[in-house]
Design a protein around this motif. Structure first.
Motif, PDB file in Angstrom:
ATOM      1  N   ALA A 114      -6.454 -12.511   3.349  1.00  0.00           N
ATOM      2  CA  ALA A 114      -7.718 -13.235   3.581  1.00  0.00           C
ATOM      3  C   ALA A 114      -7.623 -14.089   4.841  1.00  0.00           C
ATOM      4  CB  ALA A 114      -8.058 -14.104   2.371  1.00  0.00           C
ATOM      5  N   ARG A 115      -6.446 -14.632   5.123  1.00  0.00           N
ATOM      6  CA  ARG A 115      -6.274 -15.430   6.356  1.00  0.00           C
ATOM      7  C   ARG A 115      -6.416 -14.550   7.586  1.00  0.00           C
ATOM      8  NH1 ARG A 115      -4.832 -18.184   2.439  1.00  0.00           N
ATOM      9  NH2 ARG A 115      -4.322 -20.400   2.423  1.00  0.00           N
ATOM     10  N   ARG A 116      -5.865 -13.342   7.544  1.00  0.00           N
ATOM     11  CA  ARG A 116      -6.019 -12.416   8.674  1.00  0.00           C
ATOM     12  C   ARG A 116      -7.496 -12.065   8.872  1.00  0.00           C
ATOM     13  NH1 ARG A 116      -1.716  -9.547  10.911  1.00  0.00           N
ATOM     14  NH2 ARG A 116       0.296 -10.111  10.018  1.00  0.00           N
ATOM     15  N   VAL A 117      -8.179 -11.787   7.751  1.00  0.00           N
ATOM     16  CA  VAL A 117      -9.594 -11.409   7.833  1.00  0.00           C
ATOM     17  C   VAL A 117     -10.414 -12.583   8.381  1.00  0.00           C
ATOM     18  CG1 VAL A 117     -11.609 -10.745   6.446  1.00  0.00           C
ATOM     19  CG2 VAL A 117      -9.390  -9.616   6.068  1.00  0.00           C
ATOM     20  N   ALA A 118     -10.094 -13.797   7.941  1.00  0.00           N
ATOM     21  CA  ALA A 118     -10.815 -14.985   8.436  1.00  0.00           C
ATOM     22  C   ALA A 118     -10.606 -15.151   9.940  1.00  0.00           C
ATOM     23  CB  ALA A 118     -10.326 -16.228   7.695  1.00  0.00           C
ATOM     24  N   GLU A 119      -9.502 -14.649  10.458  1.00  0.00           N
ATOM     25  CA  GLU A 119      -9.237 -14.733  11.902  1.00  0.00           C
ATOM     26  C   GLU A 119      -9.790 -13.528  12.657  1.00  0.00           C
ATOM     27  OE1 GLU A 119      -5.038 -15.457  12.367  1.00  0.00           O
ATOM     28  OE2 GLU A 119      -5.162 -17.382  11.318  1.00  0.00           O
ATOM     29  N   GLY A 120     -10.528 -12.642  11.957  1.00  0.00           N
ATOM     30  CA  GLY A 120     -11.224 -11.559  12.651  1.00  0.00           C
ATOM     31  C   GLY A 120     -10.635 -10.174  12.451  1.00  0.00           C
ATOM     32  N   GLU A 121      -9.524 -10.061  11.699  1.00  0.00           N
ATOM     33  CA  GLU A 121      -8.969  -8.731  11.461  1.00  0.00           C
ATOM     34  C   GLU A 121      -9.759  -8.035  10.359  1.00  0.00           C
ATOM     35  OE1 GLU A 121      -4.656  -8.550  11.181  1.00  0.00           O
ATOM     36  OE2 GLU A 121      -4.466 -10.198  12.606  1.00  0.00           O
ATOM     37  N   ARG A 122      -9.687  -6.723  10.348  1.00  0.00           N
ATOM     38  CA  ARG A 122     -10.447  -5.901   9.411  1.00  0.00           C
ATOM     39  C   ARG A 122      -9.464  -5.022   8.641  1.00  0.00           C
ATOM     40  NH1 ARG A 122     -12.800  -1.013  10.518  1.00  0.00           N
ATOM     41  NH2 ARG A 122     -11.968  -1.133  12.628  1.00  0.00           N
ATOM     42  N   ILE A 123      -9.690  -4.875   7.339  1.00  0.00           N
ATOM     43  CA  ILE A 123      -8.847  -3.970   6.534  1.00  0.00           C
ATOM     44  C   ILE A 123      -9.152  -2.526   6.935  1.00  0.00           C
ATOM     45  CG2 ILE A 123      -8.363  -3.144   4.180  1.00  0.00           C
ATOM     46  CD1 ILE A 123      -7.785  -5.943   3.871  1.00  0.00           C
ATOM     47  N   VAL A 124      -8.126  -1.771   7.307  1.00  0.00           N
ATOM     48  CA  VAL A 124      -8.332  -0.364   7.670  1.00  0.00           C
ATOM     49  C   VAL A 124      -7.564   0.576   6.743  1.00  0.00           C
ATOM     50  CG1 VAL A 124      -8.855  -0.848  10.094  1.00  0.00           C
ATOM     51  CG2 VAL A 124      -6.472  -0.424   9.407  1.00  0.00           C
ATOM     52  N   GLY A 125      -6.909   0.026   5.743  1.00  0.00           N
ATOM     53  CA  GLY A 125      -6.190   0.890   4.823  1.00  0.00           C
ATOM     54  C   GLY A 125      -5.175   0.118   4.016  1.00  0.00           C
ATOM     55  N   ALA A 126      -4.279   0.879   3.410  1.00  0.00           N
ATOM     56  CA  ALA A 126      -3.277   0.279   2.531  1.00  0.00           C
ATOM     57  C   ALA A 126      -1.984   1.052   2.680  1.00  0.00           C
ATOM     58  CB  ALA A 126      -3.772   0.323   1.086  1.00  0.00           C
ATOM     59  N   LYS A 127      -0.915   0.493   2.136  1.00  0.00           N
ATOM     60  CA  LYS A 127       0.380   1.169   2.217  1.00  0.00           C
ATOM     61  C   LYS A 127       1.132   1.036   0.914  1.00  0.00           C
ATOM     62  CE  LYS A 127       3.872  -1.677   3.676  1.00  0.00           C
ATOM     63  NZ  LYS A 127       4.735  -2.364   4.632  1.00  0.00           N
ATOM     64  N   LEU A 128       1.938   2.019   0.659  1.00  0.00           N
ATOM     65  CA  LEU A 128       2.942   1.951  -0.401  1.00  0.00           C
ATOM     66  C   LEU A 128       4.251   1.569   0.246  1.00  0.00           C
ATOM     67  CD1 LEU A 128       2.074   2.994  -3.273  1.00  0.00           C
ATOM     68  CD2 LEU A 128       0.801   4.139  -1.484  1.00  0.00           C
ATOM     69  N   GLY A 129       5.084   0.888  -0.491  1.00  0.00           N
ATOM     70  CA  GLY A 129       6.430   0.617  -0.018  1.00  0.00           C
ATOM     71  C   GLY A 129       7.420   0.868  -1.126  1.00  0.00           C
ATOM     72  N   LEU A 130       8.678   1.094  -0.744  1.00  0.00           N
ATOM     73  CA  LEU A 130       9.766   1.282  -1.693  1.00  0.00           C
ATOM     74  C   LEU A 130       9.470   2.440  -2.635  1.00  0.00           C
ATOM     75  CD1 LEU A 130      10.325  -2.539  -2.253  1.00  0.00           C
ATOM     76  CD2 LEU A 130      11.454  -1.050  -0.611  1.00  0.00           C
ATOM     77  N   THR A 131       8.925   3.515  -2.076  1.00  0.00           N
ATOM     78  CA  THR A 131       8.622   4.732  -2.842  1.00  0.00           C
ATOM     79  C   THR A 131       9.724   5.772  -2.690  1.00  0.00           C
ATOM     80  OG1 THR A 131       7.182   5.293  -0.979  1.00  0.00           O
ATOM     81  CG2 THR A 131       6.106   4.565  -2.983  1.00  0.00           C
ATOM     82  N   SER A 132      10.681   5.559  -1.789  1.00  0.00           N
ATOM     83  CA  SER A 132      11.802   6.507  -1.667  1.00  0.00           C
ATOM     84  C   SER A 132      13.096   5.815  -2.092  1.00  0.00           C
ATOM     85  CB  SER A 132      11.933   7.031  -0.234  1.00  0.00           C
ATOM     86  OG  SER A 132      12.388   6.010   0.639  1.00  0.00           O
ATOM     87  N   ARG A 133      14.048   6.620  -2.543  1.00  0.00           N
ATOM     88  CA  ARG A 133      15.342   6.071  -2.940  1.00  0.00           C
ATOM     89  C   ARG A 133      16.041   5.456  -1.730  1.00  0.00           C
ATOM     90  NH1 ARG A 133      20.097   8.515  -5.575  1.00  0.00           N
ATOM     91  NH2 ARG A 133      19.465  10.495  -4.686  1.00  0.00           N
ATOM     92  N   ALA A 134      15.853   6.095  -0.566  1.00  0.00           N
ATOM     93  CA  ALA A 134      16.501   5.578   0.653  1.00  0.00           C
ATOM     94  C   ALA A 134      16.023   4.162   0.942  1.00  0.00           C
ATOM     95  CB  ALA A 134      16.190   6.494   1.840  1.00  0.00           C
ATOM     96  N   ILE A 159      -3.722   5.523   4.655  1.00  0.00           N
ATOM     97  CA  ILE A 159      -2.772   5.146   3.603  1.00  0.00           C
ATOM     98  C   ILE A 159      -1.375   5.611   4.022  1.00  0.00           C
ATOM     99  CG2 ILE A 159      -2.221   5.243   1.139  1.00  0.00           C
ATOM    100  CD1 ILE A 159      -5.121   4.278   1.678  1.00  0.00           C
ATOM    101  N   LEU A 160      -0.449   4.687   4.128  1.00  0.00           N
ATOM    102  CA  LEU A 160       0.954   5.035   4.411  1.00  0.00           C
ATOM    103  C   LEU A 160       1.673   5.177   3.078  1.00  0.00           C
ATOM    104  CD1 LEU A 160       1.799   2.538   7.329  1.00  0.00           C
ATOM    105  CD2 LEU A 160       1.140   4.952   7.504  1.00  0.00           C
ATOM    106  N   ALA A 161       2.355   6.309   2.908  1.00  0.00           N
ATOM    107  CA  ALA A 161       2.919   6.639   1.586  1.00  0.00           C
ATOM    108  C   ALA A 161       4.289   6.030   1.347  1.00  0.00           C
ATOM    109  CB  ALA A 161       2.959   8.153   1.410  1.00  0.00           C
ATOM    110  N   GLY A 162       4.884   5.380   2.378  1.00  0.00           N
ATOM    111  CA  GLY A 162       6.174   4.705   2.185  1.00  0.00           C
ATOM    112  C   GLY A 162       7.250   5.275   3.107  1.00  0.00           C
ATOM    113  N   GLY A 163       8.199   4.447   3.450  1.00  0.00           N
ATOM    114  CA  GLY A 163       9.283   4.854   4.356  1.00  0.00           C
ATOM    115  C   GLY A 163      10.086   5.995   3.745  1.00  0.00           C
ATOM    116  N   LEU A 164      10.328   7.034   4.546  1.00  0.00           N
ATOM    117  CA  LEU A 164      11.070   8.207   4.068  1.00  0.00           C
ATOM    118  C   LEU A 164      12.577   7.983   4.114  1.00  0.00           C
ATOM    119  CD1 LEU A 164       8.925  10.795   5.999  1.00  0.00           C
ATOM    120  CD2 LEU A 164       9.354  10.942   3.535  1.00  0.00           C
ATOM    121  N   THR A 165      13.018   7.174   5.073  1.00  0.00           N
ATOM    122  CA  THR A 165      14.448   6.929   5.293  1.00  0.00           C
ATOM    123  C   THR A 165      14.693   5.423   5.257  1.00  0.00           C
ATOM    124  OG1 THR A 165      14.266   6.615   7.687  1.00  0.00           O
ATOM    125  CG2 THR A 165      14.506   8.889   6.910  1.00  0.00           C
ATOM    126  N   ALA A 166      15.952   5.036   5.372  1.00  0.00           N
ATOM    127  CA  ALA A 166      16.247   3.612   5.584  1.00  0.00           C
ATOM    128  C   ALA A 166      15.628   3.195   6.920  1.00  0.00           C
ATOM    129  CB  ALA A 166      17.750   3.396   5.603  1.00  0.00           C
TER     130      ALA A 166
END
Ligand code: OOG
Ligand code: MG
Length: 259
Positions: A45-65, A225-232
Motif C-alpha cells: 500500500a505504501r508503494r501504491v500511495a507513492e504512485g506504483e501500480r500492481i502489475v502481478g504477483a509472484k510465488l516464492g520458495l516453490t522449488s527445493r533449490a 505471475i512469476l512461478a518461483g526461482g528455479l535454482t538457488a
C-alpha cells in the motif's frame, strides 16, 4: 500506529533507503503468518500511495533449490509493481539495492481472470495468454538475507525487480520439461527444469489463485505471475552478466552496471 503499520514503515523505509533491518522472528515475540500477510499488504500500500501500480504477483520458495538455499521450506506469495519491471536491454544500476541476488524463473501473463478455490493446472493454462523465461532480482531487506517465513512474507518476499524474456504462446509443449541453464559471467553455474516448481510451473500459479481466492481476490488479465526461482539465487555485483537460457522460452539477459 498499530504494530503492523510500524513494521511496514520500517520495511518500506529500508527498501527505499537500501539499508538492512533485523528480522523480527528470531525467537519469541515475532508475528504469525496471517499477520505477516497484513504487513505485506501495508508495505505494498505504501508503494501504491507513492504512485506504483500492481502489475502481478509472484510465488516464492516453490522449488527445493530455493527452499534449501534460504532455509525456509514453505512457499509464499507477494506482489509485483510496475516500478519493478526492468527492461531487458537496460543495464541494472545496483545502487538502489542492499544485497541483490538473481534467480531464473518462468513467468505467466494472464489473458483471463482466474479465481480459486478449485483451480488446477489446466485452468491456469487455459487462462494464460503467454509464458516467458524471466530473471527475478530479489533484495531482502533483512540483515545478511536471513529470515523466517513470516519475515519474508512481511517483506513482500524480497521483491525488487524482474526482467521478462520474449513472450511465447503457451502452445503444445510441457512447461514441466522446459530446461533452464543459468550462466554468470559466461560460466554455466546451475540448471533446472520447470518441474522443479511444485512438479509443474502452472501448479504454482494454481496454488496462488487458490490462496488469493480465499481472500476474495483473483488473478487479473494482463498480470505477470512469476512461478518461483528455479535454482538457488546468485549474488549480483557491478558488471555481473547473467544469462538464463531456456528451451522453448528463449534467452533472458541481465547486465549489471559497472557502478
Ligand atoms: C524470498 C523470495 C523467494 C523465490 O522465487 O523463491 C522468491 C527470498 O528468497 O528472498 O522470490
Ligand atoms: Mg523469485
Amino acid at each position: 500506529m498499530t504494530t503492523i503499520e510500524a513494521i511496514a514503515d520500517l520495511l518500506h523505509t529500508a527498501a527505499r533507503q537500501a539499508t538492512e533491518v533485523d528480522p523480527w522472528n528470531h525467537g519469541a515475540g515475532g508475528f504469525d503468518l496471517a499477520t505477516a500477510y497484513q504487513v505485506q499488504d501495508a508495505v505494498v500500500a505504501r508503494r501504491v500511495a507513492e504512485g506504483e501500480r500492481i502489475v502481478g504477483a509472484k510465488l516464492g520458495l516453490t522449488s527445493r533449490a530455493k527452499q534449501q538455499a534460504m532455509g525456509v521450506h514453505e512457499p509464499l506469495y507477494a506482489w509485483l509493481t510496475d516500478a519493478m519491471n526492468h527492461p531487458a536491454e537496460k543495464p541494472l544500476r545496483l545502487d538502489g539495492f542492499i544485497h541483490p541476488r538473481v534467480e531464473p524463473e518462468i513467468a505467466f501473463v494472464m489473458a483471463q481472470p482466474l479465481k480459486g478455490p478449485g483451480v488446477g493446472v489446466l485452468d491456469v493454462l487455459a487462462a494464460t495468454g503467454a509464458v516467458a523465461g524471466a530473471l527475478e532480482i530479489i533484495d531482502s531487506r533483512y540483515r545478511d538475507f536471513r529470515f523466517t517465513l513470516p519475515d519474508a512474507v512481511a517483506d513482500n518476499a524480497s521483491s525488487a525487480a524482474f526482467v521478462l524474456g520474449p513472450l511465447q504462446r503457451p502452445a503444445d509443449f510441457d512447461l514441466s520439461l522446459v530446461g533452464c541453464v543459468l550462466e554468470v559471467d559466461g560460466q554455466a553455474v546451475d540448471s533446472a527444469a520447470g518441474a522443479a516448481l511444485l512438479g509443474h510451473p502452472a501448479e504454482a500459479v494454481a496454488a496462488l489463485a487458490n490462496d488469493l481466492g480465499r481472500r476474495g481476490l483473483s488473478l487479473e488479465p494482463g498480470w505477470v505471475i512469476l512461478a518461483g526461482g528455479l535454482t538457488a539465487p546468485v549474488a549480483l555485483s557491478p558488471a555481473t552478466s547473467v544469462v538464463a537460457r531456456f528451451s522453448r522460452l528463449g534467452t533472458v539477459r541481465l547486465l549489471c552496471d559497472v557502478n
